[in-house]
Design a protein around this motif. Sequence first.
Motif, PDB file in Angstrom:
ATOM      1  N   UNK A 184       1.476  -8.678   5.430  1.00 58.78           N
ATOM      2  CA  UNK A 184       1.428  -8.769   3.978  1.00 58.78           C
ATOM      3  C   UNK A 184       2.851  -8.582   3.455  1.00 58.78           C
ATOM      4  N   UNK A 185       3.020  -8.943   2.197  1.00 58.43           N
ATOM      5  CA  UNK A 185       4.294  -8.641   1.539  1.00 58.43           C
ATOM      6  C   UNK A 185       4.032  -8.289   0.081  1.00 58.43           C
ATOM      7  N   UNK A 186       4.976  -7.537  -0.463  1.00 53.61           N
ATOM      8  CA  UNK A 186       4.897  -7.169  -1.873  1.00 53.61           C
ATOM      9  C   UNK A 186       6.254  -7.385  -2.503  1.00 53.61           C
ATOM     10  N   UNK A 187       6.307  -8.326  -3.426  1.00 54.95           N
ATOM     11  CA  UNK A 187       7.544  -8.597  -4.151  1.00 54.95           C
ATOM     12  C   UNK A 187       7.649  -7.634  -5.324  1.00 54.95           C
ATOM     13  N   UNK A 188       8.855  -7.398  -5.817  1.00 52.14           N
ATOM     14  CA  UNK A 188       9.031  -6.485  -6.953  1.00 52.14           C
ATOM     15  C   UNK A 188       8.181  -6.907  -8.135  1.00 52.14           C
ATOM     16  N   UNK A 189       7.394  -5.985  -8.654  1.00 50.81           N
ATOM     17  CA  UNK A 189       6.573  -6.257  -9.828  1.00 50.81           C
ATOM     18  C   UNK A 189       5.339  -7.090  -9.573  1.00 50.81           C
ATOM     19  N   UNK A 190       5.033  -7.349  -8.301  1.00 45.76           N
ATOM     20  CA  UNK A 190       3.874  -8.179  -7.988  1.00 45.76           C
ATOM     21  C   UNK A 190       2.918  -7.432  -7.064  1.00 45.76           C
ATOM     22  N   UNK A 191       1.705  -7.970  -6.961  1.00 41.86           N
ATOM     23  CA  UNK A 191       0.737  -7.365  -6.074  1.00 41.86           C
ATOM     24  C   UNK A 191       1.017  -7.754  -4.617  1.00 41.86           C
ATOM     25  N   UNK A 192       0.533  -6.919  -3.738  1.00 47.80           N
ATOM     26  CA  UNK A 192       0.666  -7.199  -2.312  1.00 47.80           C
ATOM     27  C   UNK A 192      -0.167  -8.447  -1.972  1.00 47.80           C
ATOM     28  N   UNK A 193       0.410  -9.335  -1.149  1.00 43.46           N
ATOM     29  CA  UNK A 193      -0.293 -10.560  -0.800  1.00 43.46           C
ATOM     30  C   UNK A 193      -0.280 -10.775   0.706  1.00 43.46           C
ATOM     31  N   UNK A 194      -1.340 -11.437   1.187  1.00 43.36           N
ATOM     32  CA  UNK A 194      -1.426 -11.777   2.602  1.00 43.36           C
ATOM     33  C   UNK A 194      -0.498 -12.943   2.909  1.00 43.36           C
ATOM     34  N   UNK A 195       0.327 -12.775   3.923  1.00 40.64           N
ATOM     35  CA  UNK A 195       1.283 -13.809   4.314  1.00 40.64           C
ATOM     36  C   UNK A 195       0.794 -14.590   5.529  1.00 40.64           C
ATOM     37  N   UNK A 196       0.349 -13.865   6.547  1.00 43.32           N
ATOM     38  CA  UNK A 196      -0.079 -14.527   7.783  1.00 43.32           C
ATOM     39  C   UNK A 196      -1.006 -13.605   8.564  1.00 43.32           C
ATOM     40  N   UNK A 197      -1.884 -14.216   9.353  1.00 40.66           N
ATOM     41  CA  UNK A 197      -2.793 -13.449  10.178  1.00 40.66           C
ATOM     42  C   UNK A 197      -2.973 -14.106  11.535  1.00 40.66           C
ATOM     43  N   UNK A 198      -3.305 -13.294  12.526  1.00 35.94           N
ATOM     44  CA  UNK A 198      -3.573 -13.826  13.861  1.00 35.94           C
ATOM     45  C   UNK A 198      -4.779 -13.085  14.427  1.00 35.94           C
ATOM     46  N   UNK A 234      11.604 -12.679  -0.952  1.00 33.55           N
ATOM     47  CA  UNK A 234      12.065 -11.294  -1.065  1.00 33.55           C
ATOM     48  C   UNK A 234      10.906 -10.349  -1.304  1.00 33.55           C
ATOM     49  N   UNK A 235      10.911  -9.223  -0.588  1.00 35.47           N
ATOM     50  CA  UNK A 235       9.869  -8.227  -0.779  1.00 35.47           C
ATOM     51  C   UNK A 235       9.820  -7.271   0.399  1.00 35.47           C
ATOM     52  N   UNK A 236       8.882  -6.368   0.331  1.00 35.27           N
ATOM     53  CA  UNK A 236       8.623  -5.461   1.441  1.00 35.27           C
ATOM     54  C   UNK A 236       7.469  -6.048   2.255  1.00 35.27           C
ATOM     55  N   UNK A 237       7.700  -6.161   3.547  1.00 36.61           N
ATOM     56  CA  UNK A 237       6.712  -6.765   4.455  1.00 36.61           C
ATOM     57  C   UNK A 237       6.012  -5.669   5.245  1.00 36.61           C
ATOM     58  N   UNK A 238       4.679  -5.775   5.269  1.00 31.99           N
ATOM     59  CA  UNK A 238       3.856  -4.756   5.891  1.00 31.99           C
ATOM     60  C   UNK A 238       2.998  -5.347   7.000  1.00 31.99           C
ATOM     61  N   UNK A 239       2.863  -4.586   8.045  1.00 35.79           N
ATOM     62  CA  UNK A 239       1.934  -4.892   9.128  1.00 35.79           C
ATOM     63  C   UNK A 239       0.608  -4.208   8.790  1.00 35.79           C
ATOM     64  N   UNK A 240      -0.512  -4.865   9.123  1.00 36.97           N
ATOM     65  CA  UNK A 240      -1.828  -4.371   8.700  1.00 36.97           C
ATOM     66  C   UNK A 240      -2.863  -4.642   9.787  1.00 36.97           C
ATOM     67  N   UNK A 241      -3.740  -3.656   9.955  1.00 37.21           N
ATOM     68  CA  UNK A 241      -4.902  -3.855  10.819  1.00 37.21           C
ATOM     69  C   UNK A 241      -6.107  -3.151  10.195  1.00 37.21           C
ATOM     70  N   UNK A 242      -7.257  -3.768  10.351  1.00 38.60           N
ATOM     71  CA  UNK A 242      -8.514  -3.168   9.892  1.00 38.60           C
ATOM     72  C   UNK A 242      -9.358  -2.872  11.122  1.00 38.60           C
ATOM     73  N   UNK A 243      -9.663  -1.602  11.324  1.00 38.49           N
ATOM     74  CA  UNK A 243     -10.495  -1.266  12.476  1.00 38.49           C
ATOM     75  C   UNK A 243     -11.289  -0.011  12.190  1.00 38.49           C
ATOM     76  N   UNK A 244     -12.434   0.026  12.773  1.00 41.19           N
ATOM     77  CA  UNK A 244     -13.360   1.163  12.644  1.00 41.19           C
ATOM     78  C   UNK A 244     -13.605   1.511  11.172  1.00 41.19           C
ATOM     79  N   UNK A 245     -13.697   0.480  10.333  1.00 43.34           N
ATOM     80  CA  UNK A 245     -14.015   0.696   8.941  1.00 43.34           C
ATOM     81  C   UNK A 245     -12.878   1.195   8.072  1.00 43.34           C
ATOM     82  N   UNK A 246     -11.654   1.174   8.591  1.00 45.95           N
ATOM     83  CA  UNK A 246     -10.511   1.659   7.824  1.00 45.95           C
ATOM     84  C   UNK A 246      -9.366   0.656   7.857  1.00 45.95           C
ATOM     85  N   UNK A 247      -8.550   0.754   6.816  1.00 47.71           N
ATOM     86  CA  UNK A 247      -7.339  -0.050   6.750  1.00 47.71           C
ATOM     87  C   UNK A 247      -6.151   0.806   7.191  1.00 47.71           C
ATOM     88  N   UNK A 248      -5.267   0.164   7.951  1.00 46.65           N
ATOM     89  CA  UNK A 248      -4.057   0.844   8.383  1.00 46.65           C
ATOM     90  C   UNK A 248      -2.856  -0.034   8.047  1.00 46.65           C
TER      91      UNK A 248
END
Length: 120
Positions: free
Chosen positions: A37-51, A95-109
């Motif tokens: 995911x990424x979050x640009x200044x002043x914007x909501x976090x958005x999904x960029x890519x998934x595998x 431009x933005x902050x890029x985050x790694x994300x996983x959903x497992x066991x009912x939780x977001x990380x």
Amino acid sequence: QVQLVESGGGLVQPGGSLRLSCAASGFTFSNYAMNWYRQAPGKERELVAGIRSAIRSVGGSTSYADSVKGRFTISRDNAENTVALQMNSLKPEDTGVYYCYVYLRGREYWGQGTQVIVSS
């Protein structure tokens, strides 16, 4: 304990490239889909890519936001428990902050994020 640690961000000129990496631990990495995911200044976090995980699709199928198709490539190394995002032809709007994300066991990380700045 699930941990996601991103690296590889930085300042790059328009048209340049960066490779982000996310090191995962605390779970069976190969069994789970991974996302950037990424979050640009002043914007909501958005999904960029998934595998997807290797157990759900041969080779791990991928998906991308329309804004990055053809420029970004997501990949995973199940032996090293890492997921990468190769970013080419970068634009200022990437431009933005890029985050790694996983959903497992009912939780977001989420990872702590890595800053990408595309500017001349």
